[in-house]
Write an enzyme that holds these catalytic residues in place. Structure first.
Site, PDB file in Angstrom:
ATOM      1  N   ILE A 158       9.424  41.057  34.382  1.00  0.00           N
ATOM      2  CA  ILE A 158       8.379  41.882  33.785  1.00  0.00           C
ATOM      3  C   ILE A 158       7.696  41.049  32.710  1.00  0.00           C
ATOM      4  O   ILE A 158       8.245  40.054  32.236  1.00  0.00           O
ATOM      5  CB  ILE A 158       8.936  43.203  33.199  1.00  0.00           C
ATOM      6  CG1 ILE A 158      10.063  42.951  32.194  1.00  0.00           C
ATOM      7  CG2 ILE A 158       9.402  44.131  34.313  1.00  0.00           C
ATOM      8  CD1 ILE A 158      10.633  44.237  31.584  1.00  0.00           C
ATOM      9  N   ASP A 159       6.500  41.448  32.344  1.00  0.00           N
ATOM     10  CA  ASP A 159       5.694  40.658  31.413  1.00  0.00           C
ATOM     11  C   ASP A 159       6.358  40.520  30.043  1.00  0.00           C
ATOM     12  O   ASP A 159       7.169  41.360  29.636  1.00  0.00           O
ATOM     13  CB  ASP A 159       4.318  41.318  31.212  1.00  0.00           C
ATOM     14  CG  ASP A 159       3.497  41.355  32.487  1.00  0.00           C
ATOM     15  OD1 ASP A 159       3.757  40.523  33.375  1.00  0.00           O
ATOM     16  OD2 ASP A 159       2.608  42.219  32.578  1.00  0.00           O
ATOM     17  N   LYS A 160       5.956  39.480  29.347  1.00  0.00           N
ATOM     18  CA  LYS A 160       6.491  39.192  28.016  1.00  0.00           C
ATOM     19  C   LYS A 160       6.427  40.411  27.099  1.00  0.00           C
ATOM     20  O   LYS A 160       7.394  40.732  26.409  1.00  0.00           O
ATOM     21  CB  LYS A 160       5.701  38.026  27.395  1.00  0.00           C
ATOM     22  CG  LYS A 160       6.059  37.721  25.946  1.00  0.00           C
ATOM     23  CD  LYS A 160       5.188  36.595  25.398  1.00  0.00           C
ATOM     24  CE  LYS A 160       5.502  36.330  23.935  1.00  0.00           C
ATOM     25  NZ  LYS A 160       4.653  35.244  23.384  1.00  0.00           N
ATOM     26  N   THR A 162       5.908  43.592  27.968  1.00  0.00           N
ATOM     27  CA  THR A 162       6.345  44.848  28.570  1.00  0.00           C
ATOM     28  C   THR A 162       7.837  44.979  28.304  1.00  0.00           C
ATOM     29  O   THR A 162       8.579  44.006  28.410  1.00  0.00           O
ATOM     30  CB  THR A 162       6.080  44.851  30.089  1.00  0.00           C
ATOM     31  OG1 THR A 162       4.672  44.756  30.318  1.00  0.00           O
ATOM     32  CG2 THR A 162       6.595  46.122  30.734  1.00  0.00           C
ATOM     33  N   ARG A 261      -1.255  46.945  35.013  1.00  0.00           N
ATOM     34  CA  ARG A 261      -2.304  46.647  34.042  1.00  0.00           C
ATOM     35  C   ARG A 261      -3.652  46.435  34.740  1.00  0.00           C
ATOM     36  O   ARG A 261      -4.687  46.935  34.292  1.00  0.00           O
ATOM     37  CB  ARG A 261      -1.909  45.401  33.236  1.00  0.00           C
ATOM     38  CG  ARG A 261      -0.610  45.582  32.476  1.00  0.00           C
ATOM     39  CD  ARG A 261      -0.037  44.273  31.974  1.00  0.00           C
ATOM     40  NE  ARG A 261      -0.888  43.673  30.944  1.00  0.00           N
ATOM     41  CZ  ARG A 261      -0.672  42.467  30.430  1.00  0.00           C
ATOM     42  NH1 ARG A 261       0.358  41.739  30.865  1.00  0.00           N
ATOM     43  NH2 ARG A 261      -1.476  41.995  29.512  1.00  0.00           N
TER      44      ARG A 261
END
Length: 347
Positions: A158-160, A162, A261
């Protein structure tokens, strides 16, 4: 030989870190060992890695695992689950606090905080979740060698900025099983997001390929006609409406990079304070001073995109039973949601 190669771009465009390559053997193919056959068709594929993949059941022939000495036959359908992220044999164990929600001999469930990169890469060679996991595993088993502390157990990310749940495999068999579940879209993933604007419908599905922006390569975008990128499907449901922003749940059917997103931006509802996709400015509402100050205060409370991976469910790789994990919303999202709730009701 007819060949279908799925998701094999060099640039990673998926939250899942395993890609699927499919081959159908020609009718005139002579008998040949499966490892030799695959080695000729995968770039940078070594016989040792391919044999490991076969041993870990990452290679299927006619939907069944085989041994390395299996000899292919005409019309065999071969599927290879290929680890497409770069090798990382130099992972440095670092003493980084981890919020481990669950652990057994096969899996780790980790609740990732905002600001933590999942794995080493360009500009982030230390301080990542994988560095922390390497240290944790080394403490459990001091005899582990550094080349065994690669990111073999990482099957998604998962994104940094998130927050939320990740599963990591602790052995190759578990990794193989989980990678297949992610690729086959059978893993349950439910996210909570605060997005700009109000929705006409209480629930719906967003489709449209997701791929890198053709001009701004750090960004991803939606290609509704499917001319670029890869297919992406996000199911959403409205949880609470606050006039100018809305609290929604998103369930991923596919797992493209930045999918929620990008899909929300595409529908005119960028995530609150998402500085990549336009959510870090006033998207809905007026800009009169009092409201503007309120929004800026909210940005200060939640200094990232308001997105949390709340639920994760899958079939356990060993017990073969369905397992399900949940995590609470982090404090910054809780605070900004409560602030909008009070603002929308005038309390």
């Amino acid at each position: 030989m007819s060949e279908e190669i799925i998701n094999t771009d060099n640039e990673q465009e998926s939250e899942e870190l395993y890609e699927k390559l499919s081959f159908t053997v020609d009718k005139g193919q002579e008998p040949l060992r499966i490892d030799k056959f695959i080695m000729k068709r995968i770039e940078n594929g070594t016989r040792n890695k391919i044999q490991q993949a076969i041993e870990n059941e990452m290679v299927l022939v006619n939907d069944k695992p085989v041994k390395s000495n299996y000899k292919i036959r005409p019309f065999d359908k071969i599927v290879v689950f290929d680890n497409r992220h770069p090798d990382t044999t130099d992972i440095i164990p670092e003493n980084i606090p981890l919020n481990i929600v669950y652990e057994d001999d096969d899996i780790l469930i980790i609740n990732k905080p905002a600001g933590m990169v999942v794995h080493p890469g360009s500009g982030n060679y230390s301080g990542t979740l994988v560095n922390g996991v390497a240290y944790y595993l080394k403490q459990q088993n001091p005899t582990l060698k550094e080349d065994e502390l690669s990111r073999f157990g990482l099957v998604h990310r998962i994104d940094k900025n998130t927050t939320g749940l990740l599963v990591m495999a602790k052995n190759p068999k578990a990794m193989s099983d989980l990678a297949k579940q992610f690729f086959n879209h059978t893993v349950h993933r439910r996210y909570i997001a605060l997005v700009w604007g109000d929705f006409d419908k209480d629930e719906g599905t967003i489709t449209g390929h997701v791929g890198r922006h053709e001009r701004f390569r750090k960004l991803f975008t939606t290609y509704p006609d499917g001319e670029h990128g890869k297919d992406a499907i996000t199911h959403y449901k409205v949880l609470e409406r606050f006039n100018y922003v809305t609290l929604v749940e998103c369930r991923l059917e596919t797992g493209r990079t930045h999918q929620i997103r990008v899909h929300m931006q595409h529908t005119g509802h960028p995530l609150f304070n998402d500085d990549f996709y336009g959510g870090d400015k006033i998207v809905k509402g007026t800009v009169f001073t009092k409201y503007k100050q309120f929004v800026e205060n909210c940005f200060e409370l939640c200094q990232r995109q308001a997105l949390h991976a709340k639920e994760l469910g899958f079939i356990h790789p060993t017990t073969k039973k369905q397992v399900h994990f949940e995590s609470d919303l982090p404090d910054d999202m809780q605070a900004v949601i409560e602030k909008w709730r009070k603002y929308s009701t005038g309390k």
